[in-house]
Design an enzyme around this catalytic site. Sequence first.
Site, PDB file in Angstrom:
ATOM      1  N   ARG A 177      47.791  -7.506  29.920  1.00 34.06           N
ATOM      2  CA  ARG A 177      46.506  -7.293  30.594  1.00 34.06           C
ATOM      3  C   ARG A 177      45.883  -8.813  31.059  1.00 34.06           C
ATOM      4  O   ARG A 177      45.473  -9.152  31.825  1.00 34.06           O
ATOM      5  CB  ARG A 177      46.077  -6.243  30.902  1.00 34.06           C
ATOM      6  CG  ARG A 177      46.804  -4.944  31.336  1.00 34.06           C
ATOM      7  CD  ARG A 177      45.568  -3.617  30.793  1.00 34.06           C
ATOM      8  NE  ARG A 177      45.056  -3.416  32.036  1.00 34.06           N
ATOM      9  CZ  ARG A 177      43.990  -2.681  31.375  1.00 34.06           C
ATOM     10  NH1 ARG A 177      44.066  -1.891  30.951  1.00 34.06           N
ATOM     11  NH2 ARG A 177      43.029  -2.681  32.766  1.00 34.06           N
ATOM     12  N   CYS A 237      36.589  -5.159  29.395  1.00 35.93           N
ATOM     13  CA  CYS A 237      37.735  -4.317  29.196  1.00 35.93           C
ATOM     14  C   CYS A 237      37.973  -3.821  30.829  1.00 35.93           C
ATOM     15  O   CYS A 237      37.505  -4.776  32.049  1.00 35.93           O
ATOM     16  CB  CYS A 237      37.770  -2.703  28.449  1.00 35.93           C
ATOM     17  SG  CYS A 237      36.111  -1.274  28.662  1.00 35.93           S
TER      18      CYS A 237
END
Length: 281
Positions: A177, A237
């Site tokens: 990611r 995050c």
Amino acid sequence: MMDSLVTTEWLERELGAPDLRIIDATTFLPGTGRDARAEFEQAHIPGAVFLDIEEVSDPESPLPHTMPSEARFASRMQSLGARDGARFVVYDNSPLHSAARIWWMLRSFGAHYAALLDGGFQKWIAEGRPVEHGLAPHRHGHFTAFLDESAAIAKDELLKLVGTGTHEIVDARSAARFAGSDPEPRPGLASGHIPGARSLPQGSLFNADNSWKRGDALRAAFEGTGVDLAKPMVTSCGSGVTAAVLLFGAHLLGKADVRIYDGSWSEWGADPTTPKETSAA
């Protein structure tokens, strides 16, 4: 007084202490098919209460899991029987290690005695320690919340830091990611990462039994990604949950100059004006 990280042995000895409040802060990503509250009712550490992260998030924010008002946090903690001066031990049974987020929130709202359970529920169960089922009644407590406004960093302030080299920006998402090769689980978000950020997937801070790495092993996890631990740090995050894992890991190394980017990629990736990189770091 107690350490910020307590062992399963310590907690079992302390079960039933009148000043102890145990919180199950299990959270899962959408689409996993797991129900944290239902799993809590099936089995949890004796005396624990369940805290749904959505209940201590800002309901007015379009972003997930952002810091709530003092009044909202205090009200929910009071409903769980929390009170000023209590000792809090937070644990989870999630690959997100979501207890770290609630530990950070407790500390940010002024709780003086807050700890994580090393190894979480996974280790507790593996060792055959006692559990209970269902929901037990509890009295309301009196919990006073005073938010430390410096605990989190906003997007506008973080934008000013990008490219300066004065801070380390560390991303807790998976390496794929971070690199942009895997899509984001939330719709409408660009792929990639904040320019200059380091990739440190939060799971790399744990041993095989789900206990935290410590000492040289923990330091190596940070420094192996190129993080300079002498610099102030910002952790990020997807939605501000696993960013707290990195913050807690830095805390175990004695590092106090760490802030969470509360909007995280849910905010940064949705804004077409923010700079983004997609190459691996």
